[in-house]
Write an enzyme that holds these catalytic residues in place. Structure first.
Site, PDB file in Angstrom:
ATOM      1  N   ASP A   8       0.883  -1.168   0.000  1.00 37.94           N
ATOM      2  CA  ASP A   8       0.000   0.000   0.000  1.00 37.94           C
ATOM      3  C   ASP A   8       0.924   1.222   0.000  1.00 37.94           C
ATOM      4  O   ASP A   8       2.139   1.101   0.216  1.00 37.94           O
ATOM      5  CB  ASP A   8      -0.857  -0.054   1.278  1.00 37.94           C
ATOM      6  CG  ASP A   8      -1.528   1.256   1.602  1.00 37.94           C
ATOM      7  OD1 ASP A   8      -2.227   1.793   0.716  1.00 37.94           O
ATOM      8  OD2 ASP A   8      -1.342   1.764   2.728  1.00 37.94           O
ATOM      9  N   ASP A  10      -0.109   5.196   1.045  1.00 38.47           N
ATOM     10  CA  ASP A  10      -0.306   6.199   2.106  1.00 38.47           C
ATOM     11  C   ASP A  10      -0.435   5.546   3.473  1.00 38.47           C
ATOM     12  O   ASP A  10      -1.295   4.700   3.682  1.00 38.47           O
ATOM     13  CB  ASP A  10      -1.539   7.041   1.791  1.00 38.47           C
ATOM     14  CG  ASP A  10      -1.329   7.909   0.562  1.00 38.47           C
ATOM     15  OD1 ASP A  10      -2.162   7.856  -0.352  1.00 38.47           O
ATOM     16  OD2 ASP A  10      -0.305   8.625   0.503  1.00 38.47           O
ATOM     17  N   GLY A  51      -9.412  10.762  -2.595  1.00 39.66           N
ATOM     18  CA  GLY A  51      -9.555  12.177  -2.253  1.00 39.66           C
ATOM     19  C   GLY A  51     -10.774  12.814  -2.883  1.00 39.66           C
ATOM     20  O   GLY A  51     -11.481  13.607  -2.247  1.00 39.66           O
ATOM     21  N   GLU A  53     -13.552  11.304  -3.758  1.00 35.82           N
ATOM     22  CA  GLU A  53     -14.729  10.776  -3.045  1.00 35.82           C
ATOM     23  C   GLU A  53     -14.866  11.430  -1.670  1.00 35.82           C
ATOM     24  O   GLU A  53     -15.963  11.693  -1.193  1.00 35.82           O
ATOM     25  CB  GLU A  53     -14.616   9.261  -2.904  1.00 35.82           C
ATOM     26  CG  GLU A  53     -14.696   8.486  -4.216  1.00 35.82           C
ATOM     27  CD  GLU A  53     -13.390   8.448  -4.996  1.00 35.82           C
ATOM     28  OE1 GLU A  53     -12.404   9.107  -4.574  1.00 35.82           O
ATOM     29  OE2 GLU A  53     -13.354   7.783  -6.054  1.00 35.82           O
ATOM     30  N   LYS A  75      -5.501  20.020  -5.581  1.00 41.81           N
ATOM     31  CA  LYS A  75      -4.885  19.409  -4.390  1.00 41.81           C
ATOM     32  C   LYS A  75      -3.742  18.489  -4.781  1.00 41.81           C
ATOM     33  O   LYS A  75      -2.674  18.467  -4.169  1.00 41.81           O
ATOM     34  CB  LYS A  75      -5.952  18.652  -3.585  1.00 41.81           C
ATOM     35  CG  LYS A  75      -5.432  17.855  -2.421  1.00 41.81           C
ATOM     36  CD  LYS A  75      -5.210  16.390  -2.816  1.00 41.81           C
ATOM     37  CE  LYS A  75      -4.615  15.614  -1.684  1.00 41.81           C
ATOM     38  NZ  LYS A  75      -4.335  14.197  -2.091  1.00 41.81           N
ATOM     39  N   THR A 112      -2.738   0.872  -4.564  1.00 48.52           N
ATOM     40  CA  THR A 112      -3.101   2.007  -3.720  1.00 48.52           C
ATOM     41  C   THR A 112      -4.384   2.678  -4.189  1.00 48.52           C
ATOM     42  O   THR A 112      -4.779   2.562  -5.358  1.00 48.52           O
ATOM     43  CB  THR A 112      -1.975   3.066  -3.723  1.00 48.52           C
ATOM     44  OG1 THR A 112      -2.378   4.216  -2.987  1.00 48.52           O
ATOM     45  CG2 THR A 112      -1.609   3.506  -5.137  1.00 48.52           C
ATOM     46  N   PRO A 117      -0.020  10.336  -9.901  1.00 53.30           N
ATOM     47  CA  PRO A 117       1.047  11.347  -9.743  1.00 53.30           C
ATOM     48  C   PRO A 117       1.636  11.365  -8.329  1.00 53.30           C
ATOM     49  O   PRO A 117       2.820  11.628  -8.141  1.00 53.30           O
ATOM     50  CB  PRO A 117       0.334  12.660 -10.066  1.00 53.30           C
ATOM     51  CG  PRO A 117      -0.820  12.267 -10.917  1.00 53.30           C
ATOM     52  CD  PRO A 117      -1.271  10.934 -10.401  1.00 53.30           C
TER      53      PRO A 117
END
Ligand code: XBP
Ligand code: MG
Length: 227
Positions: A8, A10, A51, A53, A75, A112, A117
């Site tokens: 994974d 983050d 993000g 969602e 963002k 992930t 990016p």
């Protein structure tokens, strides 16, 4: 027999969610929104993976209509710039496990929810230019219709590797990630992160503070060539 290690991103490769949270708030200001996600609120919002969602879920809760695509794109630009400046390091034991896995002839992959990016920027900033090539498969939020805890992203990784879940070890930090990995049959090592500590990790094969503890837990991890 473990043939691949699937990471994974983050919270697992690095403690990135605090940079995500700050990047969301920066994007809200730039977009003229009076939203501010503090740490307790962000911890709740992380139950929604993705993000875009997450923005839509918050807008619904606030009874507002927003251009989630534009906000999320902004963002992502803000986040990747911060990552490129070296704002985050790999968690303890991650680089060593990647090196150990490669020396042991194991395949490496990434599955992930985050945007591609973000992954490209994080790998370059932490493992160096061209480090994407260390990973046989890199599947991200853009590749799936449904994000974790749905197993879609990990099923894509297993297809890319032409391996069964039972042949793969998945490293995760969250309950959403654990559920997605387990649904594919992968064995799971959980390294809780700042935002996921305290979640229910029932069903994990191994739970350790971080990957530097992996060796010390070898007696808990039967018949794996990994440790
Ligand atoms: C974590 C997520 C992502 C990030 C934000 O992904 O759920 O949505 O919080 O990144 P994982 P984006 O733990 O699966 O790596 O804004 O690009 O979604
Ligand atoms: Mg995670």
């Amino acid at each position: 027999m473990v043939r691949a290690v699937v990471f994974d991103v983050d919270g697992t490769l690095a403690e990135t969610e605090e940079i995500h949270r700050q990047s969301f708030n920066h994007a809200f200001r730039d977009e003229g929104l009076d939203w501010e996600w503090d740490r307790p609120l962000y911890a709740e919002l992380l139950a929604t993976t993705g993000g875009r969602e997450r923005i839509l879920a918050h807008a619904h809760a606030m009874g507002e209509t927003v251009d989630a695509e534009a906000i999320h794109a902004r963002k992502t630009r803000i986040y990747t710039e911060r990552i490129k400046k070296g704002s985050v390091a790999l968690r303890p034991g991650v680089a060593a496990l990647i090196d150990h896995a490669r020396r042991s002839g194991l395949v490496l992959a990434i599955g992930t929810t985050t945007s591609r990016p973000n992954v490209v920027a994080l790998l370059a900033a932490t493992l160096g230019p061209g480090s994407e090539s260390l990973f046989r498969s890199i599947r991200t939020g853009e590749d799936v219709r449904t994000k974790k805890p749905d197993p879609e992203v990990y099923r894509l990784v297993l297809q890319d590797l032409d391996l069964s879940g039972a042949e793969c070890l998945c490293i995760e930090d969250s309950r959403n990630g654990l559920l997605a990995a387990r649904a594919t049959g992968m064995r799971t090592v959980i390294t809780p992160s700042i935002y996921s500590t305290g979640e229910d990790f029932t069903g994990a094969d191994l739970i350790i503070p971080d990957l530097s503890h992996l060796k010390a837990s070898s007696e808990q991890w039967p018949n794996s060539s990994l440790i």
